[in-house]
Design a protein around this motif. Structure first.
Motif, PDB file in Angstrom:
ATOM      1  N   TYR A  38      -4.083   6.630  -5.684  1.00  0.00           N
ATOM      2  CA  TYR A  38      -4.419   7.880  -5.009  1.00  0.00           C
ATOM      3  C   TYR A  38      -3.499   8.956  -5.561  1.00  0.00           C
ATOM      4  O   TYR A  38      -2.335   9.068  -5.179  1.00  0.00           O
ATOM      5  CB  TYR A  38      -4.250   7.725  -3.495  1.00  0.00           C
ATOM      6  CG  TYR A  38      -4.798   8.887  -2.692  1.00  0.00           C
ATOM      7  CD1 TYR A  38      -6.160   8.969  -2.407  1.00  0.00           C
ATOM      8  CD2 TYR A  38      -3.957   9.884  -2.214  1.00  0.00           C
ATOM      9  CE1 TYR A  38      -6.675  10.019  -1.659  1.00  0.00           C
ATOM     10  CE2 TYR A  38      -4.457  10.943  -1.467  1.00  0.00           C
ATOM     11  CZ  TYR A  38      -5.814  10.997  -1.198  1.00  0.00           C
ATOM     12  OH  TYR A  38      -6.321  12.061  -0.452  1.00  0.00           O
ATOM     13  N   THR A 110      -4.983  13.068   5.853  1.00  0.00           N
ATOM     14  CA  THR A 110      -5.226  11.646   6.078  1.00  0.00           C
ATOM     15  C   THR A 110      -6.722  11.351   6.111  1.00  0.00           C
ATOM     16  O   THR A 110      -7.135  10.238   5.756  1.00  0.00           O
ATOM     17  CB  THR A 110      -4.583  11.189   7.398  1.00  0.00           C
ATOM     18  OG1 THR A 110      -5.065  11.995   8.477  1.00  0.00           O
ATOM     19  CG2 THR A 110      -3.062  11.313   7.318  1.00  0.00           C
ATOM     20  N   LEU A 113      -7.825  10.636   2.558  1.00  0.00           N
ATOM     21  CA  LEU A 113      -7.307   9.343   2.130  1.00  0.00           C
ATOM     22  C   LEU A 113      -8.096   8.205   2.753  1.00  0.00           C
ATOM     23  O   LEU A 113      -8.498   7.251   2.065  1.00  0.00           O
ATOM     24  CB  LEU A 113      -5.828   9.227   2.485  1.00  0.00           C
ATOM     25  CG  LEU A 113      -5.164   7.881   2.204  1.00  0.00           C
ATOM     26  CD1 LEU A 113      -5.276   7.495   0.731  1.00  0.00           C
ATOM     27  CD2 LEU A 113      -3.705   7.905   2.637  1.00  0.00           C
ATOM     28  N   LEU A 131      -2.305  -0.427  -3.207  1.00  0.00           N
ATOM     29  CA  LEU A 131      -2.407   1.025  -3.077  1.00  0.00           C
ATOM     30  C   LEU A 131      -1.218   1.690  -3.762  1.00  0.00           C
ATOM     31  O   LEU A 131      -0.067   1.330  -3.507  1.00  0.00           O
ATOM     32  CB  LEU A 131      -2.437   1.428  -1.601  1.00  0.00           C
ATOM     33  CG  LEU A 131      -2.498   2.933  -1.291  1.00  0.00           C
ATOM     34  CD1 LEU A 131      -3.782   3.555  -1.817  1.00  0.00           C
ATOM     35  CD2 LEU A 131      -2.361   3.161   0.218  1.00  0.00           C
ATOM     36  N   LEU A 133       0.405   5.436  -4.095  1.00  0.00           N
ATOM     37  CA  LEU A 133       0.402   6.786  -3.549  1.00  0.00           C
ATOM     38  C   LEU A 133       1.264   7.664  -4.451  1.00  0.00           C
ATOM     39  O   LEU A 133       2.481   7.510  -4.503  1.00  0.00           O
ATOM     40  CB  LEU A 133       0.921   6.780  -2.113  1.00  0.00           C
ATOM     41  CG  LEU A 133       0.023   6.054  -1.105  1.00  0.00           C
ATOM     42  CD1 LEU A 133       0.710   5.917   0.247  1.00  0.00           C
ATOM     43  CD2 LEU A 133      -1.318   6.772  -0.947  1.00  0.00           C
ATOM     44  N   TRP A 134       0.622   8.582  -5.159  1.00  0.00           N
ATOM     45  CA  TRP A 134       1.234   9.371  -6.242  1.00  0.00           C
ATOM     46  C   TRP A 134       1.241  10.837  -5.834  1.00  0.00           C
ATOM     47  O   TRP A 134       0.192  11.436  -5.630  1.00  0.00           O
ATOM     48  CB  TRP A 134       0.402   9.167  -7.488  1.00  0.00           C
ATOM     49  CG  TRP A 134       0.860   9.759  -8.796  1.00  0.00           C
ATOM     50  CD1 TRP A 134       1.364   9.071  -9.857  1.00  0.00           C
ATOM     51  CD2 TRP A 134       0.792  11.132  -9.228  1.00  0.00           C
ATOM     52  NE1 TRP A 134       1.625   9.931 -10.913  1.00  0.00           N
ATOM     53  CE2 TRP A 134       1.285  11.202 -10.545  1.00  0.00           C
ATOM     54  CE3 TRP A 134       0.379  12.314  -8.618  1.00  0.00           C
ATOM     55  CZ2 TRP A 134       1.376  12.399 -11.263  1.00  0.00           C
ATOM     56  CZ3 TRP A 134       0.464  13.516  -9.327  1.00  0.00           C
ATOM     57  CH2 TRP A 134       0.959  13.546 -10.639  1.00  0.00           C
ATOM     58  N   SER A 135       2.424  11.422  -5.676  1.00  0.00           N
ATOM     59  CA  SER A 135       2.504  12.840  -5.337  1.00  0.00           C
ATOM     60  C   SER A 135       3.968  13.206  -5.132  1.00  0.00           C
ATOM     61  O   SER A 135       4.873  12.502  -5.571  1.00  0.00           O
ATOM     62  CB  SER A 135       1.682  13.169  -4.088  1.00  0.00           C
ATOM     63  OG  SER A 135       1.504  14.570  -3.954  1.00  0.00           O
ATOM     64  N   PHE A 152       4.775  13.120   2.553  1.00  0.00           N
ATOM     65  CA  PHE A 152       4.117  12.608   1.361  1.00  0.00           C
ATOM     66  C   PHE A 152       2.897  13.457   1.060  1.00  0.00           C
ATOM     67  O   PHE A 152       2.143  13.836   1.949  1.00  0.00           O
ATOM     68  CB  PHE A 152       3.664  11.147   1.505  1.00  0.00           C
ATOM     69  CG  PHE A 152       2.769  10.749   0.361  1.00  0.00           C
ATOM     70  CD1 PHE A 152       3.309  10.463  -0.875  1.00  0.00           C
ATOM     71  CD2 PHE A 152       1.394  10.767   0.499  1.00  0.00           C
ATOM     72  CE1 PHE A 152       2.499  10.178  -1.959  1.00  0.00           C
ATOM     73  CE2 PHE A 152       0.571  10.480  -0.571  1.00  0.00           C
ATOM     74  CZ  PHE A 152       1.130  10.179  -1.805  1.00  0.00           C
ATOM     75  N   GLY A 153       2.695  13.691  -0.242  1.00  0.00           N
ATOM     76  CA  GLY A 153       1.491  14.379  -0.690  1.00  0.00           C
ATOM     77  C   GLY A 153       1.614  15.874  -0.565  1.00  0.00           C
ATOM     78  O   GLY A 153       2.251  16.392   0.348  1.00  0.00           O
ATOM     79  N   LEU A 165       0.479   9.611   8.346  1.00  0.00           N
ATOM     80  CA  LEU A 165       0.092   8.729   7.246  1.00  0.00           C
ATOM     81  C   LEU A 165       0.151   7.269   7.678  1.00  0.00           C
ATOM     82  O   LEU A 165      -0.763   6.485   7.376  1.00  0.00           O
ATOM     83  CB  LEU A 165       1.003   8.974   6.045  1.00  0.00           C
ATOM     84  CG  LEU A 165       0.749   8.123   4.798  1.00  0.00           C
ATOM     85  CD1 LEU A 165      -0.683   8.278   4.306  1.00  0.00           C
ATOM     86  CD2 LEU A 165       1.734   8.486   3.695  1.00  0.00           C
ATOM     87  N   ILE A 177       2.148  -1.529  -1.399  1.00  0.00           N
ATOM     88  CA  ILE A 177       2.032  -0.072  -1.474  1.00  0.00           C
ATOM     89  C   ILE A 177       3.142   0.393  -2.401  1.00  0.00           C
ATOM     90  O   ILE A 177       4.317   0.113  -2.162  1.00  0.00           O
ATOM     91  CB  ILE A 177       2.174   0.601  -0.102  1.00  0.00           C
ATOM     92  CG1 ILE A 177       1.049   0.169   0.838  1.00  0.00           C
ATOM     93  CG2 ILE A 177       2.181   2.127  -0.249  1.00  0.00           C
ATOM     94  CD1 ILE A 177       1.185   0.718   2.253  1.00  0.00           C
ATOM     95  N   PHE A 179       4.894   3.668  -3.821  1.00  0.00           N
ATOM     96  CA  PHE A 179       5.060   5.113  -3.683  1.00  0.00           C
ATOM     97  C   PHE A 179       5.596   5.675  -4.992  1.00  0.00           C
ATOM     98  O   PHE A 179       6.768   5.484  -5.327  1.00  0.00           O
ATOM     99  CB  PHE A 179       6.040   5.443  -2.554  1.00  0.00           C
ATOM    100  CG  PHE A 179       5.467   5.340  -1.174  1.00  0.00           C
ATOM    101  CD1 PHE A 179       4.658   6.348  -0.670  1.00  0.00           C
ATOM    102  CD2 PHE A 179       5.741   4.241  -0.380  1.00  0.00           C
ATOM    103  CE1 PHE A 179       4.132   6.267   0.616  1.00  0.00           C
ATOM    104  CE2 PHE A 179       5.218   4.149   0.911  1.00  0.00           C
ATOM    105  CZ  PHE A 179       4.412   5.161   1.406  1.00  0.00           C
TER     106      PHE A 179
END
Length: 378
Positions: A38, A110, A113, A131, A133-135, A152-153, A165, A177, A179
């Motif tokens: 993501y 959310t 997502l 998963l 989670l890229w940001s 996050f994000g 989240l 997960i 991150f």
């Protein structure tokens, strides 16, 4: 009537044979794992997204998918948000666009997502899921405290708070997960996600915009037993070669976090606010540099061990921490956008917020976190 009866018998035999054939034939096995990356990059990281996607492709071309599925949700400043699948054909990674979205899609919500996860799991079912989670990220620190803080994000001026989240992901379970964002290896974040995954891979400090070395970790993601430690080791090896070296990373075993919380509660639960505020923060290992006015995130062991009343409490806490963090690694320095490289002298793999009298707003917001409610006995 007889002809009709015979016809019914014939149709029943066909149906029984078809069912038996479907049950016993060599149907394709369900994939071992589906992984969603993501990539919420409608922010200052936008220009790094294409390089990361290319590294993912190179990793797949080298290590393959092991009959798994890899989906990428990408939103950057350039082009429309899209969901696409990556596959490998004749040794070459190829994109297949599944859906393209409008410009008004908020990838820091959310709702977006969850909708993406539901679509991926519905259309690409597997035995298990992963998963990424890229940001941007700042652990649990609230986005509305200051313009540069976000949990996050980031999509424009929007971010996801950590409680939101965690609640959004509470209905899912992942093998891991990862991150790919700054500051997410905090004990408060890990505890919030403890029911969502077997492992969490993250950094408690800042992550350079280059991100995780995807070329070297795709095989770890699709191994029969996910290799969380392999992913973290690849990250450490990559950033050890930088000048100056600038990487911290840890693997959190989520099923050990309740025991860690209990060990921390034994030490912290009966402490008064005055005792907590008396901890000499100037002596603690700082893991966060978001402002020059104060620091909020420090090394977990450095903080908790100072408040233990007995050696037995301290030893029990360290055993729980070792169980919860099976792998951790830190270069001698970590690089921060604000100020450059700073030394990492004490490192337990997780950061923690240290309540301070001068941080009344953060103290108040901190009390809404599940970690605080459990550990401090409120």
């Amino acid at each position: 009537m007889k002809a009709k009866a015979l016809l019914c018998l014939f149709l029943a035999m066909l149906l029984w044979t078809a069912c038996e054939k479907k049950e016993w034939s060599d149907l394709p096995d369900i994939p071992r794992r589906t992984v969603l990356v993501y990539l919420a990059g409608d922010n200052s990281l936008s220009t790094f997204a294409p390089d990361n996607i290319e590294m993912i492709k190179e990793g797949l071309e080298r290590d393959g998918l092991a009959n798994g599925n890899l989906l990428v949700f990408e939103d950057t400043k350039e082009g429309l948000p899209r969901l696409f699948q990556l596959s490998v054909e004749n040794g070459v990674a190829r994109e297949t666009v599944i859906e393209t979205y409008g410009t008004d899609l908020n990838t820091a919500s959310t709702e977006t997502l969850v909708q993406t996860l539901d679509k991926v799991m519905r259309e690409y079912p597997a035995e298990s899921y992963g998963l990424v989670l890229w940001s941007h990220g700042t652990a649990w620190l609230p986005s509305d405290l200051s313009g540069y803080l976000r949990s996050f994000g980031q999509d424009g001026n929007d971010e996801m708070e950590i409680n939101d989240l965690a609640a959004a992901l509470s209905g899912y379970h992942f093998d891991f997960i990862l991150f790919d964002a700054c500051y997410m290896a905090s004990v408060e974040v890990a505890y919030a996600f403890r029911t969502c995954a077997d492992y969490i891979i993250a950094s408690p400090t800042e992550v350079l915009a280059n991100g995780f070395p995807y070329r070297d970790i795709m095989g770890c993601m699709f191994a029969d037993e996910v290799d969380a430690i392999g992913m973290a080791q690849a990250f450490y090896d990559c950033y050890s070669d930088f000048y100056p070296p600038c990487g911290t990373v840890s693997v959190v075993r989520c099923d050990a976090l309740d025991a860690l919380a209990e060990a921390c509660r034994t030490i912290l639960g009966d402490k008064s606010e005055e005792e907590l505020f008396a901890v000499p923060v100037d002596e603690l290992q700082v893991l966060e540099r978001l402002t020059r006015r104060y620091h909020a995130l420090y090394d977990l062991e450095d903080y908790v061990s100072r408040l233990a009343d007995t050696d037995e409490e301290r030893a029990a806490f360290r055993r729980a921490l070792d169980d919860a963090v099976p792998y951790k690694a830190a270069t001698p320095t970590s690089y921060y956008a604000l100020g450059g490289a700073f030394p990492i002298e004490r490192f337990s793999g997780l950061s923690v917020y240290v309540p301070q009298a001068v941080l009344s707003e953060l103290n108040a917001w901190y009390k809404s976190l599940e970690w605080y409610l459990v550990v401090y006995g409120a």
